[in-house]
Design a protein around this motif. Sequence first.
Motif, PDB file in Angstrom:
ATOM      1  N   ALA A 173     -12.490 122.566  63.891  1.00 15.65           N
ATOM      2  CA  ALA A 173     -13.749 121.698  64.550  1.00 15.65           C
ATOM      3  C   ALA A 173     -13.109 120.185  64.755  1.00 15.65           C
ATOM      4  CB  ALA A 173     -14.890 121.521  63.787  1.00 15.65           C
ATOM      5  N   VAL A 174     -12.510 119.449  63.442  1.00 19.91           N
ATOM      6  CA  VAL A 174     -11.911 118.319  63.741  1.00 19.91           C
ATOM      7  C   VAL A 174     -11.115 117.971  64.720  1.00 19.91           C
ATOM      8  CG1 VAL A 174     -10.475 116.532  62.468  1.00 19.91           C
ATOM      9  CG2 VAL A 174     -12.403 117.829  61.242  1.00 19.91           C
ATOM     10  N   ALA A 175     -10.015 118.895  64.762  1.00 23.35           N
ATOM     11  CA  ALA A 175      -8.848 118.838  65.713  1.00 23.35           C
ATOM     12  C   ALA A 175      -9.413 119.248  67.159  1.00 23.35           C
ATOM     13  CB  ALA A 175      -7.918 120.245  65.588  1.00 23.35           C
ATOM     14  N   ASP A 176     -10.354 119.921  67.448  1.00 23.84           N
ATOM     15  CA  ASP A 176     -10.580 120.344  68.805  1.00 23.84           C
ATOM     16  C   ASP A 176     -11.525 118.916  69.211  1.00 23.84           C
ATOM     17  OD1 ASP A 176      -9.759 122.681  69.032  1.00 23.84           O
ATOM     18  OD2 ASP A 176     -11.578 123.671  68.727  1.00 23.84           O
ATOM     19  N   VAL A 177     -12.287 118.050  68.511  1.00 21.86           N
ATOM     20  CA  VAL A 177     -12.764 117.050  69.055  1.00 21.86           C
ATOM     21  C   VAL A 177     -11.867 115.599  69.169  1.00 21.86           C
ATOM     22  CG1 VAL A 177     -15.151 117.399  68.776  1.00 21.86           C
ATOM     23  CG2 VAL A 177     -13.735 116.300  67.027  1.00 21.86           C
ATOM     24  N   ASN A 178     -10.707 115.840  68.428  1.00 22.86           N
ATOM     25  CA  ASN A 178      -9.725 114.837  68.441  1.00 22.86           C
ATOM     26  C   ASN A 178      -9.146 114.407  69.824  1.00 22.86           C
ATOM     27  OD1 ASN A 178      -7.264 113.191  67.856  1.00 22.86           O
ATOM     28  ND2 ASN A 178      -6.397 114.787  66.300  1.00 22.86           N
ATOM     29  N   PRO A 179      -9.206 113.312  70.160  1.00 19.80           N
ATOM     30  CA  PRO A 179      -8.804 112.775  71.588  1.00 19.80           C
ATOM     31  C   PRO A 179      -7.325 113.151  71.857  1.00 19.80           C
ATOM     32  CG  PRO A 179      -9.251 111.171  70.363  1.00 19.80           C
ATOM     33  CD  PRO A 179      -9.755 112.167  69.809  1.00 19.80           C
ATOM     34  N   PHE A 180      -6.617 113.054  70.740  1.00 16.70           N
ATOM     35  CA  PHE A 180      -5.049 113.398  70.959  1.00 16.70           C
ATOM     36  C   PHE A 180      -4.876 114.783  71.319  1.00 16.70           C
ATOM     37  CE2 PHE A 180      -0.944 114.639  69.159  1.00 16.70           C
ATOM     38  CZ  PHE A 180      -0.126 113.586  69.713  1.00 16.70           C
ATOM     39  N   THR A 181      -5.753 116.112  70.456  1.00 22.62           N
ATOM     40  CA  THR A 181      -5.833 117.278  71.252  1.00 22.62           C
ATOM     41  C   THR A 181      -6.087 117.342  72.782  1.00 22.62           C
ATOM     42  OG1 THR A 181      -6.435 118.117  69.058  1.00 22.62           O
ATOM     43  CG2 THR A 181      -6.890 119.384  71.079  1.00 22.62           C
ATOM     44  N   ILE A 182      -7.175 116.503  73.217  1.00 22.03           N
ATOM     45  CA  ILE A 182      -7.488 116.801  74.723  1.00 22.03           C
ATOM     46  C   ILE A 182      -6.490 116.181  75.627  1.00 22.03           C
ATOM     47  CG2 ILE A 182      -9.104 115.588  76.298  1.00 22.03           C
ATOM     48  CD1 ILE A 182     -11.067 115.515  73.769  1.00 22.03           C
ATOM     49  N   VAL A 183      -5.680 115.160  75.102  1.00 21.74           N
ATOM     50  CA  VAL A 183      -4.582 114.662  75.808  1.00 21.74           C
ATOM     51  C   VAL A 183      -3.534 115.810  75.885  1.00 21.74           C
ATOM     52  CG1 VAL A 183      -2.912 112.751  76.266  1.00 21.74           C
ATOM     53  CG2 VAL A 183      -5.326 112.181  75.773  1.00 21.74           C
ATOM     54  N   THR A 184      -3.171 115.969  74.709  1.00 26.31           N
ATOM     55  CA  THR A 184      -2.196 117.027  74.558  1.00 26.31           C
ATOM     56  C   THR A 184      -2.376 118.289  75.298  1.00 26.31           C
ATOM     57  OG1 THR A 184      -1.467 116.312  72.356  1.00 26.31           O
ATOM     58  CG2 THR A 184      -0.716 118.389  73.169  1.00 26.31           C
ATOM     59  N   ASN A 185      -3.666 118.895  75.241  1.00 27.56           N
ATOM     60  CA  ASN A 185      -3.946 120.029  76.329  1.00 27.56           C
ATOM     61  C   ASN A 185      -3.802 119.727  77.761  1.00 27.56           C
ATOM     62  OD1 ASN A 185      -4.389 121.463  73.787  1.00 27.56           O
ATOM     63  ND2 ASN A 185      -6.733 121.176  74.097  1.00 27.56           N
ATOM     64  N   ALA A 186      -4.142 118.391  78.172  1.00 31.55           N
ATOM     65  CA  ALA A 186      -4.288 118.245  79.591  1.00 31.55           C
ATOM     66  C   ALA A 186      -2.736 118.130  80.075  1.00 31.55           C
ATOM     67  CB  ALA A 186      -4.725 116.917  79.924  1.00 31.55           C
ATOM     68  N   VAL A 187      -1.881 117.462  79.252  1.00 27.64           N
ATOM     69  CA  VAL A 187      -0.540 117.218  79.769  1.00 27.64           C
ATOM     70  C   VAL A 187       0.196 118.644  79.655  1.00 27.64           C
ATOM     71  CG1 VAL A 187      -0.426 114.637  79.293  1.00 27.64           C
ATOM     72  CG2 VAL A 187       0.389 116.361  77.480  1.00 27.64           C
ATOM     73  N   ARG A 188       0.049 119.364  78.687  1.00 23.79           N
ATOM     74  CA  ARG A 188       0.668 120.659  78.611  1.00 23.79           C
ATOM     75  C   ARG A 188       0.200 121.645  79.737  1.00 23.79           C
ATOM     76  NH1 ARG A 188      -1.190 122.707  73.212  1.00 23.79           N
ATOM     77  NH2 ARG A 188       0.793 121.520  72.230  1.00 23.79           N
ATOM     78  N   ALA A 189      -0.890 121.481  80.138  1.00 29.39           N
ATOM     79  CA  ALA A 189      -1.342 122.567  81.099  1.00 29.39           C
ATOM     80  C   ALA A 189      -0.515 122.138  82.505  1.00 29.39           C
ATOM     81  CB  ALA A 189      -2.740 122.244  81.516  1.00 29.39           C
ATOM     82  N   LEU A 190      -0.704 120.548  82.591  1.00 32.32           N
ATOM     83  CA  LEU A 190       0.005 120.051  83.822  1.00 32.32           C
ATOM     84  C   LEU A 190       1.648 120.513  83.794  1.00 32.32           C
ATOM     85  CD1 LEU A 190      -1.786 116.616  83.992  1.00 32.32           C
ATOM     86  CD2 LEU A 190      -2.002 118.360  86.026  1.00 32.32           C
ATOM     87  N   TYR A 191       2.337 119.978  82.869  1.00 34.08           N
ATOM     88  CA  TYR A 191       3.687 120.322  82.684  1.00 34.08           C
ATOM     89  C   TYR A 191       4.171 121.840  82.929  1.00 34.08           C
ATOM     90  CZ  TYR A 191       5.170 115.863  81.118  1.00 34.08           C
ATOM     91  OH  TYR A 191       5.235 114.515  80.890  1.00 34.08           O
ATOM     92  N   ASN A 192       3.090 122.812  82.649  1.00 35.46           N
ATOM     93  CA  ASN A 192       3.188 124.364  82.611  1.00 35.46           C
ATOM     94  C   ASN A 192       2.652 125.074  83.766  1.00 35.46           C
ATOM     95  OD1 ASN A 192       4.922 125.325  80.290  1.00 35.46           O
ATOM     96  ND2 ASN A 192       3.459 124.136  79.065  1.00 35.46           N
ATOM     97  N   GLY A 193       2.121 124.028  84.692  1.00 40.15           N
ATOM     98  CA  GLY A 193       1.630 124.745  86.050  1.00 40.15           C
ATOM     99  C   GLY A 193       0.300 125.131  86.007  1.00 40.15           C
ATOM    100  N   GLN A 194      -0.636 124.692  84.950  1.00 40.07           N
ATOM    101  CA  GLN A 194      -1.887 125.298  84.877  1.00 40.07           C
ATOM    102  C   GLN A 194      -2.804 124.479  85.154  1.00 40.07           C
ATOM    103  OE1 GLN A 194      -1.390 126.194  80.507  1.00 40.07           O
ATOM    104  NE2 GLN A 194      -0.006 127.845  81.126  1.00 40.07           N
ATOM    105  N   ASP A 195      -3.972 124.769  85.295  1.00 39.09           N
ATOM    106  CA  ASP A 195      -5.234 123.700  85.534  1.00 39.09           C
ATOM    107  C   ASP A 195      -5.674 123.127  84.202  1.00 39.09           C
ATOM    108  OD1 ASP A 195      -7.265 122.472  86.759  1.00 39.09           O
ATOM    109  OD2 ASP A 195      -8.388 124.198  86.972  1.00 39.09           O
ATOM    110  N   PRO A 196      -5.537 121.889  84.083  1.00 36.51           N
ATOM    111  CA  PRO A 196      -5.962 120.926  82.875  1.00 36.51           C
ATOM    112  C   PRO A 196      -7.515 121.192  82.897  1.00 36.51           C
ATOM    113  CG  PRO A 196      -5.106 119.560  84.522  1.00 36.51           C
ATOM    114  CD  PRO A 196      -4.917 120.882  85.121  1.00 36.51           C
ATOM    115  N   GLY A 197      -8.058 121.396  84.245  1.00 37.41           N
ATOM    116  CA  GLY A 197      -9.760 121.375  84.097  1.00 37.41           C
ATOM    117  C   GLY A 197     -10.192 120.087  83.519  1.00 37.41           C
ATOM    118  N   ALA A 198     -11.345 120.084  82.536  1.00 36.53           N
ATOM    119  CA  ALA A 198     -12.124 118.843  82.249  1.00 36.53           C
ATOM    120  C   ALA A 198     -11.233 117.908  81.376  1.00 36.53           C
ATOM    121  CB  ALA A 198     -13.437 119.241  81.678  1.00 36.53           C
ATOM    122  N   ASP A 199     -10.250 118.432  80.839  1.00 38.81           N
ATOM    123  CA  ASP A 199      -9.292 117.746  79.745  1.00 38.81           C
ATOM    124  C   ASP A 199      -8.777 116.568  80.507  1.00 38.81           C
ATOM    125  OD1 ASP A 199      -9.801 119.379  77.630  1.00 38.81           O
ATOM    126  OD2 ASP A 199      -8.151 120.614  77.643  1.00 38.81           O
TER     127      ASP A 199
END
Lengths: 279, 360
Positions: free
Chosen positions: A224-250
């Motif tokens: 629960a803590v990790a999921d609201v961590n802004p660092f998670t949100i940014v990591t998810n967004a850039v990971r999606a972009l580097y991997n050719g996926q849709d980052p969505g709302a992140d």
Amino acid sequence: MTAATTSVTTTAPPPGPISRPVASGPAWLARDCWTEATRHLIATVRNPDLLVFATIQPIMFVVLFVYVFGGAIVVPGGSYVQFVVPGIFAQTVLFGSAFTGIGIAEDMSKGFIDRLRSLPMYPSAVLIGRTLSDLVRNIFTFLIMLAVGFAVGFRLEGGVVDAAVASLLLLGFAYAFSWVQALLGLSVKSVEAANSAGFVWMFPMTFVSSAFVATGSMPGWLQAVADVNPFTIVTNAVRALYNGQDPGADLWYSIAWAAGITVVFAALAARRFASRSRG
Amino acid sequence: MNPTPSPPPAVTEPATEGRHALRAAGEPARSSPAPPASGPDVAVVAEGLVKRFGATEALRGVDLEIRRGTVLGVLGPNGAGKTTAVRILTTLLRADGGRAWIDGIDVATHPRAVRARIGLTGQYAAVDERLTGFENLRLVGRLFHLPNGESKERARALLDRFDLADAAGRPVKGYSGGMRRRLDIAMSLIGRPSILFLDEPTTGLDPRSRLDMWSLIEGLVAEGTTTLLTTQYLEEAERLADDIVVIDHGRVIEHGTPAELKRRIGGERVAVTVGRPPELALVPGALGSVLTPGAEPVVDEEALTVEIPVAGSDGVVPAVVRLLDAAGIEAHDVAVRRPTLDDVFLELTGHAAEDGGDDR
């Protein structure tokens, strides 16, 4: 320089023999920021050790996680290299922001900040120049890390535009945290304290996140803590972009976090810097 | 403590005290809304400055003035409030009470205009160690908003003048303490300040560098730079300052010219050590012609020493020896002792100059 020049009117007695108007206007602000940024950039180029040490640690992390832990960690999507390298990028640039606080604390302890505050320059240029020079340094570190990533098999699967957006997002996020570090650097009493204060919260922030493992593998409360961590949100967004996926709302949440942190902490740091109430 | 809210019109204080125009703290407040003494020949005015840090009162109503083209020496022990006063006058701190003007500009309300007129050299050499001497100077010149060409030109001229031309291209990291201090002062001069603030410019320097620094400051003074100098050394204030204020526990306890101050505290003393106790009483009579009139001799019967304030120190030892010979007193030792800050404080406050810890 075509900046407007305003002279100060006072109700006090006529000024002394030297009449010296105070230069102001955006062009002078920009010039002051540039002067301060070049001060640090010259110093960085002249003492590259700091830059070298700033990249050794993330390179070790890449080696450690890709080759040592990588075989034992299962992540969604399959490839651990594609999963962890964007996370290490994010951690690297975030750790890079710590130099802002350390540098400011160093300038304060040596009395240099007092010297700058006694000059007719724009006071805000001290902090803006510092954070911009740290951004340049972070860009350089990031490029090295990108090369290291390629060396261990990381690939940009989403194309150039997505990769560029991801990289800008990383650097923007790090820039935002430069202002957090600036405030810390202005608030502590020594360089050592700035060093500890700068890193102590960044370790949990980067490890209790999706940077190294999928948060689903954590105990419920930690997840629960990790999921609201802004660092998670940014990591998810850039990971999606580097991997050719849709980052969505992140993507939008990340931008909002970076902008929000910059605005709030720049204001707090500027206020702290300009304060004339402390000894 | 008279935080008069009214701005000071250009009124010159009647020169009732001759050449020095300092007012002591605690002087009865002028009829309000009376202006502080000011005018074109007064560069700095501070009136009733008060500053608290938590429960500590660092300044308790400090008044001072600096006439244009003169040096004011602010003398006091560690923790007396010297640095706090400098920090208020240079816009780094805001006073909790009282007001101050630099060239007639209020430091509290127009800090940037004040900053364009001052140069500050703090207690620690504020130089960027990573840059060269030249780069440090050019940096400050640019931040002083000098045109590029002028800041380079000024930087070169100041490096020459302060004997740093050979080291100009080397990073400051390798500079000696004296070189750093010289560079620091050069940096505060690059904008041709109207008023220069030197906060303990020789503290921590070796004796040789201190002498160099004195002649450097004397050179600046000869050119008419209005200067506020804080120091813990009476000798330094005597040598460099036109006027001296003595600060203790955040208050001005004495003010005057070095000569006036010296007169008040008795100036130099000569210490005569004799061979036999009965001779002790004979010494003051024998030395009548060199003594400060009305001064009290201090007799130490155990050390067989008489210490007596003398009028001047030039040639005093030979004169004392001759006079003692003529009186048939056998002197074992004759020494001249210069008054120290401690003597000043003993004389003025009855207590020694305490070390108040960190000077804030």
